[in-house]
Design a protein around this motif. Structure first.
Motif, PDB file in Angstrom:
ATOM      1  N   TYR A  35       0.859  -1.283   0.018  1.00 24.47           N
ATOM      2  CA  TYR A  35       0.027   0.003   0.092  1.00 24.47           C
ATOM      3  C   TYR A  35       0.970   1.193   0.070  1.00 24.47           C
ATOM      4  CZ  TYR A  35      -4.209  -2.762   1.280  1.00 24.47           C
ATOM      5  OH  TYR A  35      -5.105  -3.617   1.280  1.00 24.47           O
ATOM      6  N   GLN A  37       0.852   5.348   1.314  1.00 24.93           N
ATOM      7  CA  GLN A  37       0.084   6.313   2.001  1.00 24.93           C
ATOM      8  C   GLN A  37       0.897   7.679   1.923  1.00 24.93           C
ATOM      9  OE1 GLN A  37      -0.195   5.313   6.479  1.00 24.93           O
ATOM     10  NE2 GLN A  37      -2.084   6.363   6.328  1.00 24.93           N
ATOM     11  N   PRO A  43      -4.206   4.532   3.340  1.00 25.24           N
ATOM     12  CA  PRO A  43      -3.425   3.665   2.380  1.00 25.24           C
ATOM     13  C   PRO A  43      -4.310   3.472   1.223  1.00 25.24           C
ATOM     14  CG  PRO A  43      -3.378   2.993   4.678  1.00 25.24           C
ATOM     15  CD  PRO A  43      -4.490   3.830   4.717  1.00 25.24           C
ATOM     16  N   LEU A  88       4.642   6.970   2.537  1.00 24.28           N
ATOM     17  CA  LEU A  88       4.808   5.723   3.235  1.00 24.28           C
ATOM     18  C   LEU A  88       4.238   4.732   2.495  1.00 24.28           C
ATOM     19  CD1 LEU A  88       5.751   4.947   6.122  1.00 24.28           C
ATOM     20  CD2 LEU A  88       3.695   5.175   6.814  1.00 24.28           C
ATOM     21  N   LEU A  90       3.558   0.755   2.741  1.00 24.25           N
ATOM     22  CA  LEU A  90       3.337  -0.226   3.646  1.00 24.25           C
ATOM     23  C   LEU A  90       3.134  -1.528   3.076  1.00 24.25           C
ATOM     24  CD1 LEU A  90       0.475   1.813   5.563  1.00 24.25           C
ATOM     25  CD2 LEU A  90       2.803   1.376   6.610  1.00 24.25           C
ATOM     26  N   TYR A 104      -5.235  -7.981   7.766  1.00 21.56           N
ATOM     27  CA  TYR A 104      -3.805  -8.029   7.552  1.00 21.56           C
ATOM     28  C   TYR A 104      -3.011  -7.316   8.224  1.00 21.56           C
ATOM     29  CZ  TYR A 104      -5.336  -8.739   2.474  1.00 21.56           C
ATOM     30  OH  TYR A 104      -5.775  -9.315   1.329  1.00 21.56           O
ATOM     31  N   PHE A 106       0.372  -5.272   9.196  1.00 20.41           N
ATOM     32  CA  PHE A 106       1.143  -4.286   8.693  1.00 20.41           C
ATOM     33  C   PHE A 106       2.408  -4.140   9.151  1.00 20.41           C
ATOM     34  CE2 PHE A 106      -1.557  -2.168   5.490  1.00 20.41           C
ATOM     35  CZ  PHE A 106      -2.732  -2.497   5.873  1.00 20.41           C
ATOM     36  N   GLY A 107       3.374  -3.792   8.431  1.00 18.44           N
ATOM     37  CA  GLY A 107       4.638  -3.549   8.844  1.00 18.44           C
ATOM     38  C   GLY A 107       4.602  -1.935   9.124  1.00 18.44           C
ATOM     39  N   SER A 108       6.013  -1.648   9.628  1.00 14.54           N
ATOM     40  CA  SER A 108       5.831  -0.175  10.249  1.00 14.54           C
ATOM     41  C   SER A 108       6.163   0.883   8.961  1.00 14.54           C
ATOM     42  CB  SER A 108       7.188   0.034  11.102  1.00 14.54           C
ATOM     43  OG  SER A 108       6.854  -0.543  12.333  1.00 14.54           O
ATOM     44  N   ARG A 111       9.441   5.006   4.629  1.00 18.29           N
ATOM     45  CA  ARG A 111       9.190   6.465   4.186  1.00 18.29           C
ATOM     46  C   ARG A 111      10.140   6.735   3.080  1.00 18.29           C
ATOM     47  NH1 ARG A 111       5.323   9.762   4.766  1.00 18.29           N
ATOM     48  NH2 ARG A 111       5.000   9.336   6.748  1.00 18.29           N
TER      49      ARG A 111
END
Lengths: 115, 111
Positions: A35, A37, A43, A88, A90, A104, A106-108, A111
């Motif tokens: 995704y 964002q 997202p 960002l 994701l 789902y 998500f990871g952090s 950026r």
């Protein structure tokens, strides 16, 4: 259980360059989605991989491409970077194409700044 | 086209002041309605999944409800640590559909 890990955490690239972002999915998950964002937005779906095949794509141009590996980790590649690609990114993993009550994981995120 | 709209965009509350966040959705058959919390610079953190109208789920000061057109996230007696952006996402039943997100509600809780 291990979560979703993404690398790098931050990246600065110049317009026109290419970038590769990486994602390790959560243990036991065989589906990975990416995704984008933008700042202040929700997202937006880029694409999804299930068992190494792309099986869903959002409204993004072909210069956004990806891979999924046999261990279910994944890469997102973006060619010919544009300023609007700054966002960002994701990665999200799930068991069996998003089935299951948690949707789902998500990871952090990574950026990406394009200058 | 599947669509999710959240309101308000931003909400400022005093500590202890209860309120609700709204999520309106239009999808071709709902497989699930998801709520996530997102802290600045971080990925979304799962809160709830709702599947059918009338369903409710609770976690600490948060309670999510679902109707055929909307979902609400009720926050009871919020604390400053509840400050975050709350994202709503819907998933349609047809095919390998992804999550469709709203833009989120940015919540600030002031001590």
């Amino acid at each position: 259980e291990t979560g979703v890990t993404q690398s790098p955490t931050h990246l600065i690239k110049t317009r026109g360059q290419q970038v590769t972002l990486r994602c390790s999915s959560q243990s036991g998950h065989n589906t990975v989605s990416w995704y984008q964002q933008a700042l202040g937005q929700g997202p937006q779906f880029i694409f999804q991989y299930y068992r190494e095949e792309e099986n869903g794509r959002g409204n993004f141009p072909p210069r956004f491409s990806g891979l999924q590996f046999p261990n279910y980790s994944s890469e997102l590649n973006v060619n010919a970077l544009e300023l609007d690609d700054s966002a960002l990114y994701l990665c999200a993993s799930s068991p069996q194409q998003g089935s299951g009550g948690r949707g789902y994981t998500f990871g952090s995120g990574t950026r990406l700044t394009v200058v | 086209e599947d669509q999710v709209t959240q309101s308000p965009e931003a909400l400022r509350l005093q500590e202890g002041e209860s309120s609700s966040l709204n999520c309106s959705y239009t999808v071709s058959g709902l497989r699930g309605l998801f709520w996530y919390r997102q802290d600045p610079g971080k990925g979304p953190e799962f809160l709830f999944t709702l599947y059918s109208a009338g369903e409710e789920k609770e976690k600490e000061r948060l309670k999510a409800t679902l109707t055929k057109k909307e979902s609400f996230l009720h926050i009871t007696a919020p604390k400053p640590e509840d400050s975050a952006t709350y994202l709503c996402a819907a998933r349609a039943t047809s095919g390998n559909t992804p999550l469709v997100f709203g833009k989120g509600t940015r919540l600030s809780v002031i001590a």
